[in-house]
Structure formats: structure tokens, C-alpha cells
Scaffold this motif. Structure first.
Motif, PDB file in Angstrom:
ATOM      1  N   GLU A  26     -89.932 -55.848   8.738  1.00 42.71           N
ATOM      2  CA  GLU A  26     -89.357 -55.030   7.664  1.00 42.71           C
ATOM      3  C   GLU A  26     -89.683 -53.544   7.924  1.00 42.71           C
TER       4      GLU A  26
ATOM      5  N   ASP B 298     -73.376 -53.262   0.405  1.00 40.18           N
ATOM      6  CA  ASP B 298     -74.228 -54.425   0.168  1.00 40.18           C
ATOM      7  C   ASP B 298     -73.297 -55.611  -0.025  1.00 40.18           C
TER       8      ASP B 298
ATOM      9  N   GLY C 252     -75.852 -58.777   3.248  1.00 38.63           N
ATOM     10  CA  GLY C 252     -76.815 -57.833   2.674  1.00 38.63           C
ATOM     11  C   GLY C 252     -76.378 -56.407   2.953  1.00 38.63           C
ATOM     12  N   ASN C 253     -77.341 -55.507   3.115  1.00 38.04           N
ATOM     13  CA  ASN C 253     -77.001 -54.111   3.419  1.00 38.04           C
ATOM     14  C   ASN C 253     -76.500 -54.014   4.852  1.00 38.04           C
TER      15      ASN C 253
ATOM     16  N   HIS D 202     -78.330 -57.173   7.091  1.00 36.15           N
ATOM     17  CA  HIS D 202     -79.596 -57.501   6.400  1.00 36.15           C
ATOM     18  C   HIS D 202     -80.583 -56.338   6.332  1.00 36.15           C
TER      19      HIS D 202
ATOM     20  N   SER E 217     -82.968 -53.248   5.152  1.00 33.02           N
ATOM     21  CA  SER E 217     -83.678 -52.917   3.907  1.00 33.02           C
ATOM     22  C   SER E 217     -83.177 -51.564   3.406  1.00 33.02           C
TER      23      SER E 217
ATOM     24  N   GLY F 253     -84.469 -55.325   7.455  1.00 29.76           N
ATOM     25  CA  GLY F 253     -84.816 -55.901   6.165  1.00 29.76           C
ATOM     26  C   GLY F 253     -84.478 -57.376   6.111  1.00 29.76           C
TER      27      GLY F 253
ATOM     28  N   THR G  97     -82.114 -58.645   3.486  1.00 31.95           N
ATOM     29  CA  THR G  97     -81.127 -58.737   2.402  1.00 31.95           C
ATOM     30  C   THR G  97     -79.989 -59.670   2.822  1.00 31.95           C
TER      31      THR G  97
END
Ligand SMILES: [Zn+2]
Length: 315
Positions: free
Chosen positions: A213, A230, A235-236, A252, A254, A274, A276
Motif C-alpha cells: 500500500e 472509482d 477500484g481507483n 486498485h 489507493s 492500494g 480498492t
């Protein structure tokens, strides 16, 4: 000088089986690998002795325009015009006709339709399969059977990505090898048949790279940010348009550190690793999209650094 340039590009072809080439006339030359695996992309090189503005590559029933670039003059004073193109062999490619052709064109790329100035050069490419093992994963059940309330969002996400990838720009900004977006080694290969929580869910259409992360993620090549957002599964994300129908996507994250339409350079930080979206833990999922098709980024990536580890492992 000119043979050196050709030798340089030959190094980019990455095929262990060597390249093949074809001449349509004394003026047009087309080079591509003799064989390519389903799920991989390959580099095609077109060279013309005559001045042209573009090359029109034809592959699997579709045409792709590439802006021609004048290359350094040979010692005898002659100049050449060329284009380097990435083309995909989809994982599920069924057709038997894998003939690549290129036509040199005069006139504007885009707006006005350019006119063919020389005969097309053609090559037949051999297509084969790689082994695609099964990978079993456990994720939050909302990512295996999304709640009904999320179906609209998932549909909208898909449409947004489809529209993003449909924007074709004929100028090439990418160069090979692609920069490794994170130093970590591969944790999950492209093309694995995935089973989430015991349920088959299609193929893994990207490459997972290890990263804790907050690890900085850098752009694989020069380009322009085509999408940030997002998304439910991803995710992002950041999508970068590298020109000639080549996009990379970084999932994904962060944190996203670039904005839509921003120009980015190869190696520039665009976000942080990340966990996400649909993940089992923090990592970077890298997608390479070539002419709208997901292909394996790994053969085109710079080799991992000695401290990054090299052995791919499925987890
Ligand atoms: Zn992945």
C-alpha cells in the motif's frame, strides 16, 4: 546507419522464432514476428522509401492508421518513412486468417481519408496457444454476486471504459520496452482462468504486480490520461492513451495523482498502490489494451530489477 535502425527495431519484436518480412514493391517493407501466442500483442514495422504521411495496417478484419515518421538519413542521403504498430491476437481469437497487410498512404490522417500510394505488403502470421492455468481466489462476496443496486453502476463503468478505449489517435507516443510501473515481481499472470469463491469468472485480463500500500506507480510510456475514476471492480483507476490504439490501465490504486487529459511521461508517478475494488490485498493490476483487446503486458515490460525478484508465482 539504416541497417542499424532496422537492427534496433528487430530487437523489439521479442519473438524467439525470429521475424519475417515482405516487400510489395521495392518501396514498401513490412516486418512482423513469424508466430504470436493468443493473448499477446506483436510489433509490426512498415518502411517506405517514398514519402508517405501514414500507413494503414489491416489485421483480423480491421484497419488501423499510423502516422508515418521520417527517420534519420542513411549515409548515402536517402530518407525513409516508417511506422511501428502494436497489434493484438485476442485470447479467444478463432479465425484462421491471420494475414497482416500494410498500405502506405498520402494525405491527412484523421479528417480526410488518405489515398493509397503503393500496393499493400502482406504477411501470414502463425498463431499458437499458451498454457493458461486455473487460479482460485477468495474475495468479498459482493464482488462475486454484486448486489442488484450496483448493476447500474457496473454497466455505467463498462460503458465509460468502452468509450475511453474507442478514442483512436494515430500518433505513436509509446516506446518499448514499457517501464515497469512498480518494481515488484509478478504475483498473478495474464490469462489465468479465474474461480472466485468457487465460481468460475472468466480470464484474468491483466498482470498483477506486487506492491505494498502506498508504493508509487509510474506510467509505462508517454501518453495522455484518458480516464480516472472509482469503478466497482477496478477500484481507483487511471487509463493512459499512448496513441495508435494502445492504452495502459492501472487498477486498485489507493490514490490517483493525475487528472484526465493530463500529458504524462514514461516513468512519471501517476498514483499509489492500494486495495480498492475486487482484490485479495494491495497490488497493482496492470492492463494493456491494444486496439480494444486485452493482451499480456509482461513480454513488453522492462525486465525486473535484480532486487525485485523474477520468478512468477500464482497466488
Ligand atoms: Zn489482476
Amino acid at each position: 546507419m539504416w541497417p542499424l535502425i532496422l537492427a534496433f527495431f528487430s530487437l523489439l519484436f521479442l519473438s524467439p522464432f525470429g521475424n519475417i518480412s515482405a516487400f510489395a514493391t521495392p518501396q514498401v517493407k513490412l516486418e512482423a514476428p513469424a508466430t504470436v501466442a493468443r493473448g499477446d500483442a506483436f510489433v509490426a514495422l512498415a518502411v517506405s522509401d517514398e514519402p508517405v504521411t501514414a500507413f494503414n495496417f489491416k489485421w483480423m478484419g480491421k484497419s488501423y492508421a499510423a502516422t508515418a515518421v521520417a527517420v534519420a538519413q542513411a549515409p548515402d542521403g536517402t530518407q525513409k518513412w516508417q511506422a511501428v504498430m502494436l497489434l493484438p491476437v485476442p485470447l479467444d481469437a478463432k479465425e484462421n486468417d491471420f494475414t497482416l497487410s500494410v498500405t502506405p498512404m498520402a494525405g491527412h490522417v484523421g479528417g480526410k481519408k488518405p489515398a493509397a500510394v503503393q500496393q499493400a505488403a502482406t504477411l501470414g502470421i502463425g498463431v499458437y496457444d499458451k498454457d493458461r492455468p486455473v487460479q482460485k481466489l477468495t474475495v468479498d462476496k459482493k464482488f462475486v454476486d454484486p448486489p442488484a443496486a450496483q448493476m447500474e453502476r457496473i454497466k455505467a463503468d463498462r460503458e465509460l471504459v468502452r468509450k475511453t478505449l474507442a478514442a483512436y489517435t494515430p500518433e505513436r507516443l509509446w516506446t518499448l520496452p514499457f517501464e515497469r510501473p512498480v518494481p515488484g515481481d509478478v504475483s498473478s499472470l495474464f490469462g489465468l482462468k479465474r474461480v472466485f469463491n468457487g465460481q468460475p469468472r472468466g480470464l484474468h485480463r491483466g498482470l498483477d504486480l506486487r506492491g505494498t500500500e502506498g508504493t508509487p506507480i509510474v506510467a509505462c510510456a508517454d501518453g495522455r490520461v484518458a480516464l480516472t475514476g472509482d469503478l466497482y471492480f477496478s477500484g481507483n483507476v487511471v487509463y493512459i492513451n499512448h496513441g495508435e490504439g494502445v492504452f495502459t490501465a492501472y487498477l486498485h490504486m489507493s490514490k490517483i495523482l493525475v487528472a484526465k487529459d493530463q500529458a504524462v511521461r514514461k516513468g512519471e508517478v501517476i498514483g499509489l498502490v492500494g486495495a480498492t475494488g475486487r482484490v485479495t490485498g494491495p497490488h497493482l493490476h496492470l492492463s494493456l489494451l491494444v486496439q480494444g483487446v486485452s493482451v499480456d503486458p509482461q513480454p513488453l515490460l522492462q525486465a525486473p530489477r535484480a532486487d525485485g525478484g523474477a520468478a512468477p508465482r500464482a497466488e
